[in-house]
Scaffold this motif. Structure first.
Motif, short mmCIF file in Angstrom:
data_model
loop_
_atom_site.label_atom_id
_atom_site.label_comp_id
_atom_site.label_asym_id
_atom_site.label_seq_id
_atom_site.Cartn_x
_atom_site.Cartn_y
_atom_site.Cartn_z
N ILE A 62 -10.83 -10.50 6.72
CA ILE A 62 -10.34 -9.18 6.36
C ILE A 62 -9.49 -9.27 5.10
N GLY A 63 -9.80 -8.42 4.13
CA GLY A 63 -9.03 -8.35 2.89
C GLY A 63 -8.10 -7.14 2.91
N LEU A 64 -6.96 -7.28 2.25
CA LEU A 64 -5.95 -6.21 2.22
C LEU A 64 -5.78 -5.71 0.79
N PHE A 65 -5.94 -4.41 0.60
CA PHE A 65 -5.63 -3.74 -0.67
C PHE A 65 -4.29 -3.02 -0.47
N GLU A 66 -3.22 -3.75 -0.70
CA GLU A 66 -1.90 -3.29 -0.28
C GLU A 66 -1.42 -2.06 -1.03
N ASN A 68 -2.93 0.63 -1.23
CA ASN A 68 -3.30 1.78 -0.41
C ASN A 68 -2.57 1.84 0.92
N CYS A 69 -1.85 0.77 1.26
CA CYS A 69 -1.18 0.71 2.56
C CYS A 69 0.08 1.57 2.53
N THR A 70 0.23 2.45 3.51
CA THR A 70 1.40 3.31 3.64
C THR A 70 2.29 2.90 4.81
N VAL A 71 2.03 1.75 5.39
CA VAL A 71 2.81 1.22 6.52
C VAL A 71 2.83 2.23 7.67
N CYS A 72 1.69 2.82 7.95
CA CYS A 72 1.61 3.77 9.06
C CYS A 72 1.54 3.06 10.40
N MET A 73 1.30 1.73 10.40
CA MET A 73 1.27 0.91 11.61
C MET A 73 0.10 1.23 12.54
N LEU A 74 -0.84 2.04 12.07
CA LEU A 74 -1.95 2.43 12.94
C LEU A 74 -2.83 1.24 13.28
N CYS A 75 -3.07 0.37 12.31
CA CYS A 75 -3.92 -0.80 12.57
C CYS A 75 -3.28 -1.74 13.58
N ALA A 76 -1.96 -1.95 13.46
CA ALA A 76 -1.28 -2.85 14.39
C ALA A 76 -1.24 -2.27 15.79
N ARG A 77 -1.08 -0.96 15.92
CA ARG A 77 -1.02 -0.34 17.24
C ARG A 77 -2.38 -0.33 17.93
N GLU A 78 -3.46 -0.19 17.15
CA GLU A 78 -4.79 -0.12 17.75
C GLU A 78 -5.41 -1.49 17.97
N CYS A 79 -4.84 -2.54 17.42
CA CYS A 79 -5.41 -3.88 17.56
C CYS A 79 -5.34 -4.32 19.02
N PRO A 80 -6.47 -4.64 19.67
CA PRO A 80 -6.43 -5.03 21.08
C PRO A 80 -5.85 -6.42 21.31
N ASP A 81 -5.78 -7.24 20.26
CA ASP A 81 -5.25 -8.59 20.39
C ASP A 81 -3.82 -8.73 19.90
N TRP A 82 -3.28 -7.69 19.30
CA TRP A 82 -1.93 -7.73 18.74
C TRP A 82 -1.77 -8.90 17.77
N CYS A 124 -9.24 -2.27 13.30
CA CYS A 124 -8.19 -2.03 12.31
C CYS A 124 -8.77 -1.44 11.02
N ILE A 125 -9.96 -1.87 10.64
CA ILE A 125 -10.58 -1.36 9.42
C ILE A 125 -11.06 0.07 9.64
N GLU A 126 -11.57 0.36 10.83
CA GLU A 126 -12.09 1.70 11.10
C GLU A 126 -10.98 2.74 11.20
N VAL A 127 -9.83 2.36 11.77
CA VAL A 127 -8.77 3.36 11.98
C VAL A 127 -7.87 3.52 10.77
N CYS A 128 -7.95 2.64 9.78
CA CYS A 128 -7.09 2.76 8.60
C CYS A 128 -7.43 4.05 7.85
N PRO A 129 -6.48 4.98 7.74
CA PRO A 129 -6.81 6.27 7.11
C PRO A 129 -6.78 6.24 5.58
N PHE A 130 -6.33 5.14 4.99
CA PHE A 130 -6.16 5.10 3.54
C PHE A 130 -6.97 3.99 2.88
N ASP A 131 -7.96 3.42 3.58
CA ASP A 131 -8.85 2.40 3.02
C ASP A 131 -8.05 1.24 2.42
N ALA A 132 -7.20 0.63 3.25
CA ALA A 132 -6.43 -0.53 2.80
C ALA A 132 -7.00 -1.84 3.33
#
Length: 221
Positions: A62-66, A68-82, A124-132
């Motif tokens: 997984i690559g990060l385009f930071e 675009n990241c707004t620190v919404c924490m949505l990816c971390a909350r939805e990750c089933p493995d934390w 995490c990639i699917e739920v990211c609303p800002f394509d980060a």
């Protein structure tokens, strides 16, 4: 009634007793398969001398385009493995205009993914609303120490440059709304400029300077 084929051997004799297998028949069949495959061309790719041809949507890393990241924490909350770790802090943004109100925004301090826990589900990639977050087909990042499989944001950003370009749109697909709006705006500006130039030429005044073209985001190019 269909007649049995010559290669068909029933498991029982005509008297109803179970038919005994011929001794060595299994070995003979195995040797026949071996002899047939020995005459065929090998298709084994000698990795790592020959790199595999991966499909464009491979789930490697997984690559990060930071940006675009707004620190919404949505990816971390939805990750089933934390396995996603995010740290941030708030900063105050001054007012854009006099008399305006100051605003606060989140600033990313840490973004890490522990690939020893990741199960590559892609949530995490699917739920990211800002394509980060994006999938990269790179898969050669094995480590001798399990702690090295926790990729910090600098390493995740390096993976971003290995992400393949998106596939081309279908020729019969509809034009995206953003591009259509930008094209209509550009056409209106060009028509208004041509009309102003025609009126200026008719009045004998100098033609107005051409306006700067705008990009789809609404700013000047």
């Amino acid at each position: 009634m269909s007649r049995p084929s010559p290669d068909h051997h029933p498991s029982t004799t005509p008297s109803g007793r179970p038919r005994r297998p011929v001794p060595g028949s299994g070995l003979a069949k195995g040797l026949a398969v071996t002899l047939r495959t020995m005459t065929k061309k090998t298709v084994t790719a000698q990795y790592p001398d020959t790199q595999p041809e991966l499909p464009p949507r491979s789930r490697g890393v997984i690559g990060l385009f930071e940006e675009n990241c707004t620190v919404c924490m949505l990816c971390a909350r939805e990750c089933p493995d934390w396995c996603i770790y995010i740290d941030s802090h708030k900063e105050t943004v001054p007012a854009a205009a006099p008399g305006g109100r100051e605003r606060s925004r989140n600033v990313l301090d840490r973004f890490a993914i522990d690939f020893s826990l990741c199960m590559y589900c892609g949530i995490c990639i699917e739920v990211c609303p800002f394509d980060a977050l994006f999938w990269s087909p790179e898969f050669e990042y094995a480590e001798t120490d399990i702690h090295e499989l926790t990729h910090e944001r600098d390493k995740l950003r390096d993976w971003m440059w290995t992400v393949p370009a998106p596939p081309a749109l279908d020729p019969g697909a509809e034009e995206p709304k953003e591009i259509a709006a930008a094209r209509k705006t550009a056409e209106k500006q060009a028509a208004a400029q041509a009309q102003a130039q025609a009126e200026a030429e008719a009045a004998g005044a100098p033609a107005p300077a051409p306006a700067e073209p705008t990009d789809p985001q609404g700013g000047a190019s």
